[in-house]
Design a protein around this motif. Sequence first.
Motif, PDB file in Angstrom:
ATOM      1  N   ASP A 162      31.888 -20.640 -63.136  1.00  0.00           N
ATOM      2  CA  ASP A 162      31.098 -21.237 -62.934  1.00  0.00           C
ATOM      3  C   ASP A 162      31.363 -22.523 -62.598  1.00  0.00           C
ATOM      4  N   LYS A 166      30.433 -24.740 -58.301  1.00  0.00           N
ATOM      5  CA  LYS A 166      30.239 -26.013 -58.420  1.00  0.00           C
ATOM      6  C   LYS A 166      30.524 -27.578 -58.238  1.00  0.00           C
ATOM      7  N   ALA A 201      25.331 -20.277 -55.355  1.00  0.00           N
ATOM      8  CA  ALA A 201      24.891 -21.237 -55.801  1.00  0.00           C
ATOM      9  C   ALA A 201      26.124 -22.016 -55.480  1.00  0.00           C
TER      10      ALA A 201
END
Length: 342
Positions: A162, A166, A201
């Motif tokens: 994660d 990002k 993402a």
Amino acid sequence: QLILLSMSLTLLTCLSTLFLLSHTTTAAYNGIWMWTWITPLANPGTTNLNIAFSGWIDPPTAYSQSSPLLSKLQGEKYISLGGGNNNGHWTSALLDRVITACKNKQFPSFNGVAFDIEEGDSGLSNAFKNAFGACKAGGYKVLVTVSHSTPYGIGDKETLMDNIIKDINVDILSPQLYTTGAESANDFTFAPTYPWTKYTAFRGAGGIVPSIVTPSLYPSAQSYFKTVGITLNGYIQWSQTTSSGTTASSVRCGVDWGKANTMCGRKCVSQDSECPAGEHCYASLSLGPCSGFAVEDSSTQAVGGLSPLYIGLIVASCLMLFVIVLVVIVIVSRRFKDHERA
């Protein structure tokens, strides 16, 4: 009104063409992992991202084993840190060494640092973040590669991924679509707790560039990732071109016999002292992992994205067409007015 309408249609046509071409399979990243323990024949001229891979994290050791390849590397030149072995096991102390090395620019002649994250301690998310930032601040691009969708040997891999996805300092994300490196098809297996959709993402400038065994497997990767909403930006080839007999040895180093049998490790004769720390010399191994796959000509392979050169040419062509249409309209308009006066 006619002039404005024609000009608008011309601009719309050019912009549509640019959009369509930017989504075709024009060359982006055609990369290759260059193993430091074998002698490559030659690097194909179509590659534009080369990574020197030693399997080590320790910066001085990785650089000493990788720097001899610099003369053979082409395009963007990366030094790889880490790997699926004891020498590639990430710890807080080793990440501190990487931070120091990047701050002090201790990877001269390399353009980037490739973090091969497969095994390591838990709780390293902040340490990796600091390392990515230090390397970026030191003038290096940052590439992260992991085993399939997450590192197989890190306890809190979901949290780590994660943070990687990002992180604004990560330029390229390269999931490995193989396990042994000798597969004839892509392995799209993902961790049950981390599906490929989470990769949507990622916003790194270089995009998602998977590591695959051979370039011929890239169209398959493109098709698969499109189904989960991801447009790939090229590939990095794992298989090697080697000098005759360089790697065709059934006696090699490895952590244990099983791993040595499925990986093309360093050749040895009979002594553990000939192997990297933590590895032993094993005999009667399969030659399959060291078959020396030929590097395919990637110029014929489909690769997503559009190079700046092509974008410039398209924009220039649009402007030229725009001017031509404008001139023609002005000439026709004047003749029409002259005809009315007559």
